[in-house]
Design a protein around this motif. Structure first.
Motif, PDB file in Angstrom:
ATOM      1  N   ASN A 195       0.814  -1.226   0.000  1.00  0.00           N
ATOM      2  CA  ASN A 195       0.000   0.000   0.000  1.00  0.00           C
ATOM      3  C   ASN A 195       0.846   1.273   0.000  1.00  0.00           C
ATOM      4  OD1 ASN A 195       0.777   0.486   2.679  1.00  0.00           O
ATOM      5  ND2 ASN A 195      -1.253   1.212   3.221  1.00  0.00           N
ATOM      6  N   TRP A 212      -2.352  -8.378   3.848  1.00  0.00           N
ATOM      7  CA  TRP A 212      -3.745  -8.119   3.472  1.00  0.00           C
ATOM      8  C   TRP A 212      -4.632  -9.160   4.142  1.00  0.00           C
ATOM      9  CZ3 TRP A 212      -4.615  -3.870   0.394  1.00  0.00           C
ATOM     10  CH2 TRP A 212      -3.476  -3.299  -0.188  1.00  0.00           C
ATOM     11  N   MET A 217     -10.070  -7.160   0.506  1.00  0.00           N
ATOM     12  CA  MET A 217      -8.648  -7.261   0.863  1.00  0.00           C
ATOM     13  C   MET A 217      -8.308  -5.999   1.653  1.00  0.00           C
ATOM     14  SD  MET A 217      -7.308  -8.616  -2.852  1.00  0.00           S
ATOM     15  CE  MET A 217      -5.588  -8.597  -2.408  1.00  0.00           C
ATOM     16  N   GLN A 254      -6.344   2.393  -2.555  1.00  0.00           N
ATOM     17  CA  GLN A 254      -7.035   1.965  -1.348  1.00  0.00           C
ATOM     18  C   GLN A 254      -8.072   3.017  -0.975  1.00  0.00           C
ATOM     19  OE1 GLN A 254      -4.242   1.652   1.888  1.00  0.00           O
ATOM     20  NE2 GLN A 254      -4.077   3.860   2.106  1.00  0.00           N
ATOM     21  N   ASN A 285      -5.811  -3.825   3.956  1.00  0.00           N
ATOM     22  CA  ASN A 285      -4.394  -3.685   4.254  1.00  0.00           C
ATOM     23  C   ASN A 285      -4.187  -3.605   5.764  1.00  0.00           C
ATOM     24  OD1 ASN A 285      -1.881  -1.675   4.690  1.00  0.00           O
ATOM     25  ND2 ASN A 285      -1.571  -3.032   2.934  1.00  0.00           N
TER      26      ASN A 285
END
Length: 191
Positions: free
Chosen positions: A49, A77, A89, A123, A91
């Motif tokens: 990320n 994840w 998913m 994200q 993070n």
């Protein structure tokens, strides 16, 4: 990974009993609530990320990239079942979901991201939207193809997590593209 195959070869040639590295989730399944580092077969880099939340509060819209394995939370994840085989998913560092902006269905690496123009991944806060739902399709080698629900629905054919041309460029932003069965679309999950 080279280390994985080299160690296995050395142990086998020495006649040592069978330590085996994991080859994906047991029986090709993913675990609801399981946390994984996700490595691309072609680039041998991990979904990351971009260290969002490492030094300050996480930010909406931060790009999701590939990066060499480093063991940081940015590469972990957690999968949460959404029904019909789909998972979000999340993070582990930012607590935000992997998202295909606006669930676009036409492959494009256009920046900046805008509705209908890009399938580059970022994200976002988890919101239950189909753009954050991912289907893990087991492959014969123990890896997975990871398909996005919204992009697939909007495009009319399977749209999957992909490393552009399989390039091993550190920091390259991830995207979804039309499924083609090649290694840049295969992902290894490790606990």
């Amino acid at each position: 990974m080279l280390f994985r195959s080299t160690l296995s070869s050395v142990r086998a040639s020495a006649g040592l009993p069978g330590f085996q590295f994991p080859t994906g989730s047991p029986a090709g399944l993913v675990e609801d609530g399981g946390t994984y580092a996700i490595e691309n077969q072609a680039s041998q880099m991990y979904l990351d990320n971009y260290c969002d939340g490492c030094t300050s509060a996480p930010t909406n819209g931060v790009q999701v990239i590939q990066y060499p394995g480093n063991g940081w939370l940015t590469q972990n994840w957690t999968l949460h079942g959404q029904g019909n085989g789909y998972y979000t998913m999340v993070n582990a560092q930012s607590q935000m979901c992997l998202d295909d902006p606006w669930g676009n269905g036409t492959p494009s690496r256009t920046l900046p991201q805008a509705p209908g123009t890009s399938t580059m991944l970022w994200q976002q806060p988890c919101n239950g939207n189909a753009a954050q739902n991912w289907l893990f399709i087991p492959q014969p080698n123990g890896d997975f193809v990871i398909q996005n629900q919204a992009a697939t629905s909007n495009h009319g054919s399977s749209m999957v997590l992909d490393v552009y041309n399989g390039l091993a460029n550190q920091g390259m932003q991830m995207w979804v593209s039309t499924a083609n069965g090649l290694p840049p679309q295969n992902w290894h999950l490790a606990h």
